[in-house]
Enzyme design. Sequence first.
Site, PDB file in Angstrom:
ATOM      1  N   ARG A  93       0.845  -1.203   0.000  1.00 17.44           N
ATOM      2  CA  ARG A  93       0.000   0.000   0.000  1.00 17.44           C
ATOM      3  C   ARG A  93       0.877   1.248   0.000  1.00 17.44           C
ATOM      4  O   ARG A  93       1.930   1.269   0.624  1.00 17.44           O
ATOM      5  CB  ARG A  93      -0.879   0.056   1.259  1.00 17.44           C
ATOM      6  CG  ARG A  93      -1.954  -0.999   1.348  1.00 17.44           C
ATOM      7  CD  ARG A  93      -2.762  -0.798   2.625  1.00 17.44           C
ATOM      8  NE  ARG A  93      -3.905  -1.690   2.714  1.00 17.44           N
ATOM      9  CZ  ARG A  93      -3.923  -2.858   3.354  1.00 17.44           C
ATOM     10  NH1 ARG A  93      -2.820  -3.281   3.952  1.00 17.44           N
ATOM     11  NH2 ARG A  93      -5.009  -3.585   3.381  1.00 17.44           N
ATOM     12  N   GLY A 102      -6.101   9.477  -4.654  1.00 18.31           N
ATOM     13  CA  GLY A 102      -5.684   9.653  -6.035  1.00 18.31           C
ATOM     14  C   GLY A 102      -4.406   8.915  -6.350  1.00 18.31           C
ATOM     15  O   GLY A 102      -3.932   8.937  -7.471  1.00 18.31           O
ATOM     16  N   MET A 104      -1.874   5.200  -5.790  1.00 17.49           N
ATOM     17  CA  MET A 104      -2.039   3.798  -6.146  1.00 17.49           C
ATOM     18  C   MET A 104      -2.960   3.022  -5.216  1.00 17.49           C
ATOM     19  O   MET A 104      -2.977   3.218  -4.013  1.00 17.49           O
ATOM     20  CB  MET A 104      -0.675   3.115  -6.152  1.00 17.49           C
ATOM     21  CG  MET A 104      -0.663   1.906  -7.045  1.00 17.49           C
ATOM     22  SD  MET A 104       0.826   0.971  -6.790  1.00 17.49           S
ATOM     23  CE  MET A 104       0.388   0.079  -5.302  1.00 17.49           C
ATOM     24  N   ARG A 337      -5.946   5.959  12.231  1.00 13.15           N
ATOM     25  CA  ARG A 337      -5.624   7.359  11.906  1.00 13.15           C
ATOM     26  C   ARG A 337      -6.679   8.238  12.542  1.00 13.15           C
ATOM     27  O   ARG A 337      -7.751   7.756  12.967  1.00 13.15           O
ATOM     28  CB  ARG A 337      -5.597   7.570  10.398  1.00 13.15           C
ATOM     29  CG  ARG A 337      -6.923   7.233   9.737  1.00 13.15           C
ATOM     30  CD  ARG A 337      -6.845   7.382   8.219  1.00 13.15           C
ATOM     31  NE  ARG A 337      -8.033   6.807   7.596  1.00 13.15           N
ATOM     32  CZ  ARG A 337      -8.217   6.696   6.288  1.00 13.15           C
ATOM     33  NH1 ARG A 337      -7.272   7.090   5.463  1.00 13.15           N
ATOM     34  NH2 ARG A 337      -9.323   6.183   5.800  1.00 13.15           N
ATOM     35  N   HIS A 455     -20.839  43.335  -5.820  1.00 13.87           N
ATOM     36  CA  HIS A 455     -21.512  44.116  -4.777  1.00 13.87           C
ATOM     37  C   HIS A 455     -22.444  43.226  -3.951  1.00 13.87           C
ATOM     38  O   HIS A 455     -22.405  43.229  -2.717  1.00 13.87           O
ATOM     39  CB  HIS A 455     -22.302  45.260  -5.421  1.00 13.87           C
ATOM     40  CG  HIS A 455     -23.077  46.089  -4.437  1.00 13.87           C
ATOM     41  ND1 HIS A 455     -24.398  45.836  -4.127  1.00 13.87           N
ATOM     42  CD2 HIS A 455     -22.706  47.139  -3.678  1.00 13.87           C
ATOM     43  CE1 HIS A 455     -24.812  46.720  -3.227  1.00 13.87           C
ATOM     44  NE2 HIS A 455     -23.793  47.531  -2.939  1.00 13.87           N
ATOM     45  N   SER A 764      -8.005  52.025  13.603  1.00 13.43           N
ATOM     46  CA  SER A 764      -8.609  50.803  13.092  1.00 13.43           C
ATOM     47  C   SER A 764      -8.087  50.595  11.681  1.00 13.43           C
ATOM     48  O   SER A 764      -8.261  51.451  10.819  1.00 13.43           O
ATOM     49  CB  SER A 764     -10.131  50.905  13.097  1.00 13.43           C
ATOM     50  OG  SER A 764     -10.684  49.724  12.553  1.00 13.43           O
ATOM     51  N   CYS A 831     -10.722  46.367  11.007  1.00 11.10           N
ATOM     52  CA  CYS A 831     -12.061  46.061  10.526  1.00 11.10           C
ATOM     53  C   CYS A 831     -11.897  45.690   9.061  1.00 11.10           C
ATOM     54  O   CYS A 831     -10.856  45.889   8.476  1.00 11.10           O
ATOM     55  CB  CYS A 831     -13.014  47.230  10.716  1.00 11.10           C
ATOM     56  SG  CYS A 831     -12.448  48.769  10.003  1.00 11.10           S
TER      57      CYS A 831
END
Lengths: 874, 874
Positions: A93, A102, A104, A337, A455, A764, A831
């Site tokens: 594996r 994706g 083997m 895992r 917008h 700010s 901001c």
Amino acid sequence: MSKKWVYLFKEGNASQKSLLGGKGANLSEMININLPVPPGLTVTTEACTEFYRQGKKLSDEIISQIEENLTLLEEQTGKKFGDENNPLLVSVRSGAAVSMPGMMDTILNLGLTDIAVEGMAKKTGNTRFAYDSYRRFIQMFGDVVLSIPKYKFDHALENIKEKNNYKFDTELTTEDLKTIVQRFKRIYRDETKTEFPQEPEKQLLMAVEAVFRSWNNARAITYRNLYDIPHSIGTAVNVQSMVFGNMGDTSGTGVAFTRNPSTGEKKVFGEFLMNAQGEDVVAGIRTPLTIDKLNEVMPEIYAQFIETANILEQHYRDMQDIEFTIEQGKLYMLQTRSGKRTTEAALRAAVEMVEEGLISKEEAVMRIEPKSLDQLLHPRFDADDLKNATAIAVGLPASPGAATGKIYFTAEESVAASLRGEATILVRKETSPEDIEGMNTSKGILTSRGGMTSHAAVVARGMGKCCVAGCETVYVDEIKKTMVVGDLTLTEGDYISLDGSTGNVYQGSIKTVEPAISGAFGKLMEWADEFRKLGIRTNADTPKDASAAIKFGAEGIGLCRTEHMFFEESRIFSVRKMIISDNVTQREEALKEILPMQKNDFKQLYKIMGPRPATIRLLDPPLHEFIPHDEEDIIELSKEMHVPISKLKDIIQSLQEFNPMLGHRGCRLAITYPEIARMQARAIIEAAIEVSSEENIDIVPEIMVPLVGKKEELEVLRELIIETAEKVKEEKNSDLKYLIGTMIEIPRACVTSDEIAQYADFYSFGTNDLTQMTFGYSRDDAGKFISAYKEVGILEVDPFQSIDQVGVGKLVEMSVKLGKQVKPNMHMGVCGEHGGDPASIEFFHKTGLSYVSCSPFRVPVARLSAAQAAIKNK
Amino acid sequence: MSKKWVYLFKEGNASQKSLLGGKGANLSEMININLPVPPGLTVTTEACTEFYRQGKKLSDEIISQIEENLTLLEEQTGKKFGDENNPLLVSVRSGAAVSMPGMMDTILNLGLTDIAVEGMAKKTGNTRFAYDSYRRFIQMFGDVVLSIPKYKFDHALENIKEKNNYKFDTELTTEDLKTIVQRFKRIYRDETKTEFPQEPEKQLLMAVEAVFRSWNNARAITYRNLYDIPHSIGTAVNVQSMVFGNMGDTSGTGVAFTRNPSTGEKKVFGEFLMNAQGEDVVAGIRTPLTIDKLNEVMPEIYAQFIETANILEQHYRDMQDIEFTIEQGKLYMLQTRSGKRTTEAALRAAVEMVEEGLISKEEAVMRIEPKSLDQLLHPRFDADDLKNATAIAVGLPASPGAATGKIYFTAEESVAASLRGEATILVRKETSPEDIEGMNTSKGILTSRGGMTSHAAVVARGMGKCCVAGCETVYVDEIKKTMVVGDLTLTEGDYISLDGSTGNVYQGSIKTVEPAISGAFGKLMEWADEFRKLGIRTNADTPKDASAAIKFGAEGIGLCRTEHMFFEESRIFSVRKMIISDNVTQREEALKEILPMQKNDFKQLYKIMGPRPATIRLLDPPLHEFIPHDEEDIIELSKEMHVPISKLKDIIQSLQEFNPMLGHRGCRLAITYPEIARMQARAIIEAAIEVSSEENIDIVPEIMVPLVGKKEELEVLRELIIETAEKVKEEKNSDLKYLIGTMIEIPRACVTSDEIAQYADFYSFGTNDLTQMTFGYSRDDAGKFISAYKEVGILEVDPFQSIDQVGVGKLVEMSVKLGKQVKPNMHMGVCGEHGGDPASIEFFHKTGLSYVSCSPFRVPVARLSAAQAAIKNK
């Protein structure tokens, strides 16, 4: 000494992920903690890199190390490769450091040869099983290693079945299988012009090379590009001695999570099949049983498995995703895992693990991906109701959430319908600032034009309102009031539903579920608040925004854009009167009409915010944004205002700008029309004084001057605001305290911040505009080349979504440093949309800002991001 | 110890200008070098400041110091204030550190009283003269110190003259004058309700106060605002014992320059009147004689005066402007100061003084105001011919120079007329990029709209072409092809003349004189070149520009804007074909047509430049600038191109931008349409190879990528250019060397210059765009608020005219520093209008740039400024 290219499982451990890959390191780790793992070896990721360095060849050294370790594996297992009595069979594996689909596929039963198959038959006493394994191995090897089309093998198999009138594979006899093996070997020879290899060592080396080659197949490269995984790290190969879940009724195989990956409930969750191999579970031909049924089938094994799952979770201190096999009554662990989970599950698991003492609060906070909270913060469709809905179109998922309502094609009609109590969806070709109120009162917005930064998209995200933008298959006719999708024509008042997270548009209404912060989510947010250093404020222009933000934990308003209040239908008339004034007196008259309305806006905001701070910004956009531009609207306005059309057009003409972004706006307005700034300052101060006394609290208004580039601008306006404020205080006999600060959003302000700081009580950072000017990108226009830039690799991310730390960030750092030289304790925040982006928030934390301000629906994301930033940078 | 508020002349010197004022310091200095100066004293500028600090009062200390010094003055002169035998009379004059018109007039004969007038009569033996002096003094004192309207005195005088039937003042008898003195004193009493002061000390204190008050009169304040003179520095008062130029035929008065202030010729230049006071020379009733006539009248005095003038020039080492009086055969010097002169005179004087050994070359170079060269660098009207011309309108002096020609109202017709050999003036409401060729071929441009930074103004200045802009009294009708000014209607083909330095528009043609650098101008430029460290290049898009610049001393091209070549009528068709292409293949077809034209452009440039370097910039402006926008032109284009109008409109629509300044332009075009950059690179390299071989020189093309903000942009384009260049070199079997650099004009480029430098062979700072983005000012729109900002005092200068050193300059410095960290010897220059501004040039010198590049007509200004910067910062 030569490099170690190959490790036996028992030589590695969990910390060696980059060398052994995730799968290999975890197999080693499980052996270290004495869990039953079939022995094996790992060829390292470095061997992969070396393979490419050698021009896609295994070096002699790597080959000899593989062979040496195979010998050791034979000793460990007591089996021999290709043996006629007790052959060693292995699985092969791939396993990279980062989980990466994706690449083997797995090869099972490697090691089978014409001799070994007999050995396997002898050893298992099951000749049919041995030949069935052999024919599967030949097909898999041919397919995966040599790309022999699978259908060629399948045809041969079907042929035999047809000839014998078999329906199922299980009807194949041992003799049939032997024939099939012959046929498969022939196919192999015809396709490759070589015999099927009868030396297991050769099979293995070919398989290892195939895994290494698959690292650079097209799918894998695309995936790595997509997820920013370096191409240089390579993959490891795991070679593990086979165990068989399909060796009869005391064998089986399964997968399980140590907790429920959907809900986070602490209960082992999984499924298994008896007498089956892993691929059978995946194939879905037989229906697997839930894991608790194993207790009925093999109670001892079940107990051992639950015990093992528990050990693994305790050991890894996280929810595990486990694969296991039972071979003739003996349990083997094949993989473990960290388990993928929903945000809801992640929150519950993290909180419960803290309560169980398994992990610390910090760890819990670090485990949640801030962006994943997004899905919990917007209305969602009721899952059952959604099943019956028909999607009619897909646009861009411009602003998340779910919305259902009647369609209206103008802002006015949408507002009117809302006032009648209808839930509405505003459908437009594209939106403009005049549509703000219509957008605000609707449940969702659908546009047929414009991108993710149009917008509609920007404003909707700001409002936390569901929006599907640029839905090009919908033809919107605003005159006829219809939207046409293919053959379907919907008219005003028809119901549609929008999913702003997917871009789906549905016909008809779908039930929605409102978001709330409670349970584990609430608990984790509390912990985040304990760790974070950054304050979290919100950008809120309306009482509605402010309430929503407080519900989500905002500690104040970082940006209230007063211009949004100017667009409301009830006052736009006065605003326009002000703009078309010929002189200061006329303008002041119009401003007098606006004053009480603005004051009332601020009073409402202050009442909701209570003692929390609120930064209110003076008028920012250029005046032409408040004036209509098409012929029809101008004629109407002319009638309303009793002003000749020609004069209106002259005014509109005189307000036109080539680059409005860099034009007459921000504090430039306040300096050329000081009466506007005076009106706004008065409204703010009067509102604060009145609410302070009505509610018996101490409000300290923060008045923010936008777009300052030179200290003189702030100096002049500071004086003007103080003069107005002191006059109001005298009139009202008040001793209100107030602060005057500025947006830092112009590059010049950043580099001269030491000068500007002298006149500012707070800063700010307006990183939206700062990004526009630092890059020279107009946000309205840059869509086209920003996407091209991302494709060519010039930009990694859209700098309007995540702050460009190297450039824009450098200016912010410089400004903070220069400003603090003058005022070491000055309050500085940010901001703009970056205030809700995790990577940007970590940057702002490191830069030493006091708070970030973001749209209400990003507040929890910001709280969590800020906590993670604090923990990471402790 | 108390402060010294009052100085006798003999106590001061020339270095004390800020304390004693210019006039006072120079009077002291003349005494120090033993020139005949009537003794006197100076009340210091600090006393003025103190006067204001005390609420417009002279402190006791100042008064007593004035009185003490008066006593000393009496001792020096042997005269006494108010004495009945030998009274001391003084003049009182203001004198600030900086020459400043608009302040108090001179008072003469102060000290005259009813008693002193008799003493004066006795002493001079001329009673009529004494009473004439007295009546003049009363009037002057009343007018200047107490603002009694002058006409009241004049009426009284006229009255007596009428009664006696006198025609001239000279007919008045002593008795008449005594009567007038009585009447004047009565007027004084009636107006001020006090008697005319009979104590000279009181007169003096009142006069000193009046001078101090005049420091803050409206005219003075306006003047100081205009010329940036601090309001706090105050003025001094000079009190000087009177000498009389009107004491008979051996008395006289005059003014003179040590050299001719118009031409610089080394010959004393001035005029005088015998038996007259200074005011008579100014009044212009009698015609003064030229100074050399004095040699005939009083040869000894003349010789003494010439000697004195010479001493003064040698002492001050500069051309002096001198006032003198002759009293009964004795010469007195009343003032000396540096003489104002024309640029021509300044150049000649400076060069000749070096030749005379009076000053050094450095001093000569430092003496010329760089901006003053401007008047020498453009065609001028022939002075005689101008006298007969009729000005019909005045507009803004948008681009200097003089032009005469036939008027045309469209670019096309103007171009056609130029081709026929006509001198043309392009008259437009306003210009647009499509008019470029018409502007280029015309002698001058007149627009009725737009300001100093309108398209017409900016482009004309770039071309060094005369332009009068925003001439609002002219009504331009482009359809009827007429321009109407009041009653006058001019039609196509009529002659007008423009003065771009004054904004004057004249009817008819006026002869013009072409500029040249020669004589003293040429010599001074040579010296400037010896001192300067900065290279001087030019911005030139056409062979014509390049030739002009070389004539003015340019050492290379710093910026060649290839887009200007795109607008030429012969190629705009191909350019538009390229823009409306549907795909890369079509676009490449169109580019193939453009390639030979561009190559030819570059070949012509290279031929003119020879071995001088030339930086050629890739296409910069957004594509929509090349496409027409009004209906009519679109229809025409559609026919020409055989493309449906609707498609054209779609393309135009898709190219439209909200903020084109921040849009799809610069290197963003090259990245999205690499084929354009490839064509340009090929044209440049092919041209360089061909001209190198034809002319047998080594051309090293400098290819400049505009608008880079991220290193990746330059990385990608560098690769593309190299690929193209190497291909061409292979085709042509050439080993040409070439450089690839970038404009630094985006704030982000400045702060990440260490990254960008890795891919750049050179930098050119584009401070126009950098200013736009650093300030957030759109140059096209900012006119309105920039002028408001200058009025309020937020901006001192227009940052597009002189670089903002604190903000934009800081980014330039940062970029230079970061860039040189990576490439210590990288060549860095600046292009853009700041390259021709003296203050900016000094800044660039200090920042360590290699060169500045400016429009051809600014080259001499830049050479001189660079030299001055080098000398100042040695």
